[in-house]
Write a protein that holds these residues in place. Structure first.
Motif, short mmCIF file in Angstrom:
data_model
loop_
_atom_site.label_atom_id
_atom_site.label_comp_id
_atom_site.label_asym_id
_atom_site.label_seq_id
_atom_site.Cartn_x
_atom_site.Cartn_y
_atom_site.Cartn_z
N PHE B 10 0.94 -1.02 -0.08
CA PHE B 10 -0.27 0.05 0.34
C PHE B 10 0.66 1.12 0.01
O PHE B 10 0.86 2.55 -0.82
CB PHE B 10 -0.84 -0.16 1.20
CG PHE B 10 -1.76 1.68 1.59
CD1 PHE B 10 -2.75 2.08 1.01
CD2 PHE B 10 -1.29 1.97 2.40
CE1 PHE B 10 -3.07 3.05 0.98
CE2 PHE B 10 -1.81 3.45 2.53
CZ PHE B 10 -3.05 3.65 1.43
N LEU B 11 2.02 1.10 1.00
CA LEU B 11 2.97 2.09 0.59
C LEU B 11 3.66 2.81 -0.36
O LEU B 11 3.48 3.92 -0.89
CB LEU B 11 3.89 1.66 2.20
CG LEU B 11 3.74 2.14 3.54
CD1 LEU B 11 4.90 2.14 3.64
CD2 LEU B 11 3.25 3.80 3.66
N VAL B 12 3.56 1.19 -1.14
CA VAL B 12 4.83 1.57 -2.90
C VAL B 12 3.47 2.37 -3.44
O VAL B 12 3.98 3.15 -4.16
CB VAL B 12 5.13 0.31 -3.17
CG1 VAL B 12 5.95 0.07 -4.40
CG2 VAL B 12 5.99 -0.26 -2.53
N LEU B 18 1.21 9.54 -5.32
CA LEU B 18 2.07 11.04 -5.21
C LEU B 18 2.94 11.27 -6.28
O LEU B 18 3.02 12.63 -6.29
CB LEU B 18 2.05 10.74 -3.72
CG LEU B 18 1.15 10.95 -2.50
CD1 LEU B 18 2.13 11.03 -1.12
CD2 LEU B 18 0.33 12.61 -2.02
N LEU B 19 3.92 10.52 -6.64
CA LEU B 19 5.13 10.95 -7.64
C LEU B 19 4.03 11.78 -8.69
O LEU B 19 4.42 12.50 -9.17
CB LEU B 19 5.60 9.74 -8.09
CG LEU B 19 6.86 9.59 -7.04
CD1 LEU B 19 7.65 8.20 -7.27
CD2 LEU B 19 7.87 10.88 -6.99
N GLY B 40 7.90 15.24 -3.35
CA GLY B 40 8.49 14.55 -2.10
C GLY B 40 9.12 13.61 -1.69
O GLY B 40 9.37 12.32 -0.95
N ILE B 41 7.51 13.70 -1.04
CA ILE B 41 6.89 12.44 -0.13
C ILE B 41 6.49 11.67 -0.81
O ILE B 41 6.23 10.27 0.14
CB ILE B 41 5.48 13.20 0.51
CG1 ILE B 41 6.27 14.77 1.30
CG2 ILE B 41 4.46 11.95 1.20
CD1 ILE B 41 3.91 15.10 1.58
N GLY B 42 6.85 11.52 -1.68
CA GLY B 42 6.03 10.37 -2.38
C GLY B 42 6.92 9.84 -2.52
O GLY B 42 7.25 8.33 -2.76
N ALA B 43 7.85 10.03 -3.00
CA ALA B 43 9.62 9.47 -3.38
C ALA B 43 9.37 8.53 -1.97
O ALA B 43 10.21 7.63 -1.85
CB ALA B 43 10.50 10.08 -3.94
N ALA B 44 9.93 9.12 -0.96
CA ALA B 44 10.25 8.51 -0.01
C ALA B 44 9.42 7.39 1.00
O ALA B 44 10.19 6.66 1.10
CB ALA B 44 10.22 9.48 1.65
#
Lengths: 69, 141
Positions: B10-12, B18-19, B40-44
């Motif tokens: 789910f996080l992925v 978000l990306l 940024g948040i999406g990448a992290a």
């Protein structure tokens, strides 16, 4: 403070890792105590003594002249 | 373990989402900040998710338990605790001198009075925290 930890451990053929695991401390802590770089707390000293079936005084040798930290 | 894997998956997906939002939705110059934030948040998030997902396949639950116990021992180890305490004490002491020197430098540079007062406030805060925690610990020890 001097101690006989290394001598006692080797007498019983135990590795530092095994002793650390039994006492729930890191291997580095055991190494540091053996080298005299670190003086354990009274609780750990008690655990060590009990592990070898001895009293604290039999494992740790207090030297009054030396400056303790 | 499976619940965890679903969560990492789910996080992925959330991270990838978000990306994509950062690239496709916030693409105008007015939404540059939102785009950067989303990206940024999406990448992290996706990075963490992928890392944990891979780890969950590589490390078995038995190994996981052993690692957890070993970490717990490292954290609670009395020598490590003493090292952390001494490190914190030394850093706080050094930072106190650094801040004092910093105030002097700011004064010589002719910096704005408000900035100097703010830095002086940090030293004051440090002093107040020292008094508070000394008093608290002296009551419990």
């Amino acid at each position: 403070m001097k101690n006989r930890l290394e001598e006692l451990r080797k007498q019983q053929g135990i590795r530092q890792e095994e002793l650390a695991s039994a006492l729930e401390v890191s291997r580095q802590t055991i190494g540091s105590i053996e080298n005299g770089r670190y003086n354990p707390s009274i609780l750990l000293a008690y655990k060590i003594a009990r592990y070898f079936g001895m009293t604290i005084e039999e494992v740790f040798i207090f030297e009054e002249t030396k400056d303790e930290h | 373990m499976n619940t965890k894997r679903w969560f990492y998956g789910f996080l992925v997906l959330l991270g990838i989402g978000l990306l994509l939002v950062g690239v496709l939705v916030f693409n105008s110059s007015e939404t540059k900040m939102a785009s950067g934030l989303s990206f940024g948040i999406g990448a992290a998030t996706s990075g963490l998710g992928i890392g944990w997902l891979i780890r969950s396949f590589v490390v078995t639950s038995i190994e996981d338990e052993a690692i957890r116990k070993s970490k717990e021992i490292e954290i609670n180890d009395e020598r490590n605790t003493r090292i952390r305490e001494r490190t914190g004490y030394m850093v706080a002491r050094i930072m106190n001198y650094v801040l004092c020197v910093f105030i002097l430098i700011l004064g010589f540079m002719g910096a704005d009075r408000n900035i100097i007062l703010m830095v002086a406030g940090l030293i004051l805060l440090e002093g107040l925290l020292t008094i508070y925690f000394s008093s608290r610990y002296s009551k419990t020890m």
